[in-house]
Design a protein around this motif. Structure first.
Motif, PDB file in Angstrom:
ATOM      1  N   GLY A   1     -19.249  -1.508   4.423  1.00  0.00           N
ATOM      2  CA  GLY A   1     -18.959  -1.296   5.829  1.00  0.00           C
ATOM      3  C   GLY A   1     -19.079   0.170   6.226  1.00  0.00           C
ATOM      4  O   GLY A   1     -19.798   0.968   5.600  1.00  0.00           O
TER       5      GLY A   1
ATOM      6  N   ALA B   1     -10.182  -0.464  14.069  1.00  0.00           N
ATOM      7  CA  ALA B   1      -9.851  -1.679  13.319  1.00  0.00           C
ATOM      8  C   ALA B   1     -10.089  -2.905  14.169  1.00  0.00           C
ATOM      9  O   ALA B   1     -10.295  -2.835  15.388  1.00  0.00           O
ATOM     10  N   ARG B   2     -10.015  -4.029  13.508  1.00  0.00           N
ATOM     11  CA  ARG B   2     -10.182  -5.284  14.214  1.00  0.00           C
ATOM     12  C   ARG B   2      -9.014  -5.530  15.148  1.00  0.00           C
ATOM     13  O   ARG B   2      -8.055  -4.758  15.212  1.00  0.00           O
TER      14      ARG B   2
ATOM     15  N   ARG C   1     -12.808  -7.761   6.026  1.00  0.00           N
ATOM     16  CA  ARG C   1     -12.762  -7.439   7.451  1.00  0.00           C
ATOM     17  C   ARG C   1     -13.797  -6.395   7.830  1.00  0.00           C
ATOM     18  O   ARG C   1     -14.302  -6.374   8.948  1.00  0.00           O
ATOM     19  N   HIS C   2     -14.135  -5.487   6.883  1.00  0.00           N
ATOM     20  CA  HIS C   2     -15.002  -4.362   7.248  1.00  0.00           C
ATOM     21  C   HIS C   2     -16.390  -4.431   6.634  1.00  0.00           C
ATOM     22  O   HIS C   2     -17.261  -3.639   6.994  1.00  0.00           O
TER      23      HIS C   2
END
Length: 493
Positions: free
Chosen positions: A422, A443-444, A397-398
């Motif tokens: 990231g 965060a996402r 994700r990062h």
């Protein structure tokens, strides 16, 4: 009665009283025995002295009728010849026991002359004074005897002039030329010993109960004072139980004894219980919130599809269902971990395990690079797979372009590292991200970032396996998650 002696105060009082009673009985018996032994020894000494005084008179040749005997009440005396016949006794002696004979009056045949016949014969043989003097000296020398140095002691009684008493009798043997072997019995009164022992025993019988009463009373009061904080703790715990207010605490006494430690331990337990309950409350609230969103989205899609089939978003409904399935699985795993579920003891090669898990991932956004060294660990393969999967999902994700997985041995530890390139985790947030339902501000979205349970699950699993999970900064500037697990000990052959 059972309720009374169920009290710590009553048991302590009873125990202290019993211990003191036993000590007093033992001490009293020792005192009485010592007193009796001492006074009996004194009576033996008096009896021996009286017997030797009479024996000295007999050794010098004094006739039985001329013996200077002690007063019968103080020291009754018997003189017995080698045939066991009484030849002399104290005046007014009416009864005696514990000596060589029970006779109290010497027989007429036993009485010996005072020496008049010998003196008459001496006068006829010599006419001058010189011869008489020489004969007298020879007679006196012939009548001198020997006194035995050892005496034997016995107990008995005697009645003198109507008064009966207990005595210790000393038997002293004396050997004479003219009278043969004689035994002198003399008694020492035990009245002082009996009076002293009786007085001491009476004092003990009166004093011991009083002393026991004082000990019991003092123990009761001291125990009551010592246990007063326990009563306060009990009352407060009852109030906490009734009110269900875990924010309350029991009073802690200012002492440094076991009760103070009990109060502190109780408060620590209440604090841990309050934290646990609050954590459960937040968990339930957050879980309800997290479940409500996908359920509401799925319901909306199904209601729209029911009303307008052409508008049904099947792909969105599937995604919401998958999200619900994952969230339910995460919540179920957390519940099992909180319940204390222990991991298995299966042996796992960490490098081979990572390769197998990576081979099953087909939808990663960026490439995963590996640097793997074989090292064996023990635990639940399924739970460890969940840890690795959560760490990889977080890195995907990062990450910008690269995720790296490394395994190595570090002494007694097996180390698994997952890093990305990231933006990393700010130092102030590196512990908070392991809390449940926590997502950082950058965060996402909820759909992409998950419910915030992955890292919390990973750390809990690590702790259940006896290891640790922490986060630092990767060489590329991103986040570096380090999982440490103990290497199992190999049994000696």
């Amino acid at each position: 009665m059972t309720r009374l002696f169920g009290s710590v105060r009553a048991r302590a009082t009873l125990g202290a009283s019993l211990v003191v009673a036993l000590a007093l009985v033992a001490a009293g018996a020792a005192v009485l025995l010592s007193l009796r032994t001492n006074l009996t020894g004194q009576a033996d000494g008096r009896a021996d002295s009286a017997a030797r005084e009479v024996a000295s008179q007999l050794a010098t040749g004094r006739a039985y009728d001329d013996l200077d005997l002690p007063d019968g009440e103080d020291a009754p005396v018997q003189v017995v010849d080698e045939d066991g016949k009484l030849v002399a006794a104290s005046e007014d002696l009416e009864r005696i026991s514990g000596t060589g004979t029970d006779a109290v009056k010497p027989g007429a045949a036993a009485a010996k002359p005072s020496g008049g016949e010998e003196e008459g014969e001496d006068d006829s043989e010599g006419g001058d004074g010189t011869a008489s003097a020489e004969n007298s000296d020879a007679a006196e020398a012939a009548e001198r005897g020997e006194i035995d140095g050892d005496a034997e002691y016995t107990g008995g009684s005697a009645t003198v002039d109507g008064e009966s008493a207990d005595y210790r009798f000393a038997a002293v043997e004396v050997s004479t030329e003219d009278k043969g072997d004689l035994t002198v019995y003399a008694g020492g009164s035990l009245s002082d010993e009996q009076s002293a022992v009786s007085t001491a025993l009476t004092s003990m019988l009166i004093g011991f109960p009083l002393l026991l009463g004082v000990v019991a009373g003092v123990t009761w009061l001291v125990t009551r004072r010592a246990l007063r904080p326990v009563a306060a703790i009990t009352a407060e715990m009852s109030a906490i139980t009734a009110s269900e207010d875990l924010a309350r605490r029991v009073p802690e006494p200012d002492t440094h004894d076991e009760i103070a430690r009990l109060a502190r331990t109780t408060n620590e337990t209440l604090t841990a219980l309050e934290t646990s309950v609050e954590r459960q409350r937040r968990f339930v609230a957050d879980a309800s919130h997290e479940l409500r969103s996908p359920i509401a989205s799925l319901r909306t899609q199904l209601e729209v599809g029911a009303a307008h089939p052409e508008l049904l978003d099947v792909d969105g409904a599937v995604e919401d269902t998958v999200r619900l399935q994952r969230l339910a699985a995460d919540l179920l795993l957390l519940a099992r971990l909180d319940a204390g579920e222990k991991p298995g003891e299966a042996r796992v090669d960490l490098a081979a395990f990572v390769r197998e898990e990576l081979s099953q991932r087909t939808r990663d956004r960026v490439d995963v690079h590996t640097d793997l060294t074989s090292v064996e660990i023990a635990g639940s393969r399924g739970q460890l797979a969940r840890v690795l999967g959560n760490l990889l999902n977080n890195a995907q994700r990062h990450a910008v372009s690269r995720v790296t997985v490394t395994t190595r041995a570090d002494g007694a530890w097996a180390v698994l590292e997952v890093s990305d390139d990231g933006s990393g985790v700010p130092p102030g947030e590196r512990e908070r991200i392991f809390e449940r339902f926590v997502r950082l501000d950058d965060a996402r979205t909820r759909d992409e970032g998950g419910a915030g349970l992955g890292l919390a699950i990973a750390r809990d699993v690590a702790a259940r396996h006896g290891g640790t999970l922490g986060v630092g900064e990767a060489p590329s500037g991103g986040a570096l998650f380090e999982l440490r697990l103990p290497v199992p000990q190999t049994s000696a052959d």
